[in-house]
Design a protein around this motif. Structure first.
Motif, mmCIF file in Angstrom:
data_model
loop_
_atom_site.group_PDB
_atom_site.id
_atom_site.type_symbol
_atom_site.label_atom_id
_atom_site.label_comp_id
_atom_site.label_asym_id
_atom_site.label_seq_id
_atom_site.Cartn_x
_atom_site.Cartn_y
_atom_site.Cartn_z
ATOM 1 N N ARG A 83 0.825 -1.215 0.000
ATOM 2 C CA ARG A 83 0.000 0.000 0.000
ATOM 3 C C ARG A 83 0.859 1.264 0.000
ATOM 4 N NH1 ARG A 83 -3.106 -2.721 4.222
ATOM 5 N NH2 ARG A 83 -2.023 -1.407 5.701
ATOM 6 N N GLU A 84 2.059 1.159 0.575
ATOM 7 C CA GLU A 84 2.947 2.313 0.678
ATOM 8 C C GLU A 84 4.013 2.326 -0.418
ATOM 9 O OE1 GLU A 84 4.412 2.566 4.685
ATOM 10 O OE2 GLU A 84 2.426 2.212 5.522
ATOM 11 N N GLY A 85 3.939 1.369 -1.352
ATOM 12 C CA GLY A 85 4.889 1.329 -2.455
ATOM 13 C C GLY A 85 6.280 0.860 -2.056
ATOM 14 N N LEU A 86 6.366 0.059 -0.991
ATOM 15 C CA LEU A 86 7.648 -0.446 -0.514
ATOM 16 C C LEU A 86 7.795 -1.932 -0.815
ATOM 17 C CD1 LEU A 86 7.553 1.139 3.050
ATOM 18 C CD2 LEU A 86 8.796 2.021 1.075
ATOM 19 N N ARG A 87 9.047 -2.379 -0.816
ATOM 20 C CA ARG A 87 9.288 -3.821 -0.917
ATOM 21 C C ARG A 87 9.068 -4.427 0.464
ATOM 22 N NH1 ARG A 87 14.936 -4.988 -2.477
ATOM 23 N NH2 ARG A 87 15.229 -3.536 -0.800
ATOM 24 N N TYR A 88 8.498 -5.611 0.516
ATOM 25 C CA TYR A 88 8.217 -6.198 1.821
ATOM 26 C C TYR A 88 9.484 -6.572 2.576
ATOM 27 C CZ TYR A 88 8.957 -11.104 0.475
ATOM 28 O OH TYR A 88 9.508 -12.289 0.088
ATOM 29 N N GLN A 89 10.577 -6.888 1.859
ATOM 30 C CA GLN A 89 11.824 -7.217 2.542
ATOM 31 C C GLN A 89 12.343 -6.006 3.319
ATOM 32 O OE1 GLN A 89 11.347 -7.713 -0.790
ATOM 33 N NE2 GLN A 89 12.150 -9.697 -1.417
ATOM 34 N N ALA A 90 12.259 -4.822 2.721
ATOM 35 C CA ALA A 90 12.692 -3.598 3.395
ATOM 36 C C ALA A 90 11.797 -3.315 4.599
ATOM 37 C CB ALA A 90 12.686 -2.425 2.431
ATOM 38 N N PHE A 91 10.504 -3.593 4.446
ATOM 39 C CA PHE A 91 9.558 -3.394 5.538
ATOM 40 C C PHE A 91 9.895 -4.307 6.717
ATOM 41 C CE2 PHE A 91 5.529 -4.766 7.545
ATOM 42 C CZ PHE A 91 5.130 -3.561 8.077
ATOM 43 N N VAL A 92 10.154 -5.575 6.450
ATOM 44 C CA VAL A 92 10.498 -6.534 7.508
ATOM 45 C C VAL A 92 11.793 -6.103 8.193
ATOM 46 C CG1 VAL A 92 11.185 -8.917 7.993
ATOM 47 C CG2 VAL A 92 9.239 -8.458 6.488
ATOM 48 N N LYS A 93 12.783 -5.682 7.422
ATOM 49 C CA LYS A 93 14.045 -5.216 7.994
ATOM 50 C C LYS A 93 13.809 -4.028 8.919
ATOM 51 C CE LYS A 93 18.541 -3.330 6.812
ATOM 52 N NZ LYS A 93 19.390 -2.812 5.764
ATOM 53 N N SER A 94 12.955 -3.098 8.484
ATOM 54 C CA SER A 94 12.643 -1.926 9.289
ATOM 55 C C SER A 94 11.951 -2.310 10.595
ATOM 56 C CB SER A 94 11.757 -0.972 8.484
ATOM 57 O OG SER A 94 11.342 0.111 9.273
ATOM 58 N N VAL A 95 10.995 -3.217 10.521
ATOM 59 C CA VAL A 95 10.282 -3.660 11.721
ATOM 60 C C VAL A 95 11.241 -4.334 12.691
ATOM 61 C CG1 VAL A 95 8.531 -5.272 12.590
ATOM 62 C CG2 VAL A 95 8.047 -3.836 10.602
ATOM 63 N N LEU A 96 12.111 -5.199 12.189
ATOM 64 C CA LEU A 96 13.088 -5.869 13.057
ATOM 65 C C LEU A 96 14.030 -4.862 13.706
ATOM 66 C CD1 LEU A 96 13.941 -9.027 10.942
ATOM 67 C CD2 LEU A 96 12.672 -8.934 13.092
ATOM 68 N N HIS A 97 14.495 -3.892 12.931
ATOM 69 C CA HIS A 97 15.388 -2.868 13.479
ATOM 70 C C HIS A 97 14.694 -2.090 14.600
ATOM 71 C CE1 HIS A 97 18.360 0.297 13.757
ATOM 72 N NE2 HIS A 97 17.356 1.167 13.661
ATOM 73 N N LYS A 98 13.453 -1.684 14.351
ATOM 74 C CA LYS A 98 12.705 -0.935 15.368
ATOM 75 C C LYS A 98 12.491 -1.783 16.617
ATOM 76 C CE LYS A 98 10.412 2.113 12.112
ATOM 77 N NZ LYS A 98 9.166 2.460 11.434
ATOM 78 N N TYR A 99 12.230 -3.061 16.443
ATOM 79 C CA TYR A 99 12.009 -3.946 17.590
ATOM 80 C C TYR A 99 13.273 -4.065 18.442
ATOM 81 C CZ TYR A 99 11.064 -8.049 20.384
ATOM 82 O OH TYR A 99 10.918 -8.912 21.444
#
Length: 43
Positions: A19-35
């Motif tokens: 929905r945000e025009g991002l790759r899901y791999q980058a999204f998962v990496k971002s979520v893991l980093h934030k966690y």
């Protein structure tokens, strides 16, 4: 790194970045980093 994930969960993971025009791999990496850095909080 390899990770096994249920197909249903993978499809759900892919929805938001799509929905945000991002790759899901980058999204998962971002979520893991934030966690691991303590920045991921429930709303």
């Amino acid at each position: 790194m390899n990770i096994r994930i249920d197909l249903f969960e993978l499809e759900k993971i892919k929805e938001r970045p799509a929905r945000e025009g991002l790759r899901y791999q980058a999204f998962v990496k971002s979520v893991l980093h934030k966690y691991i850095s303590g920045q991921l909080v429930e709303q």
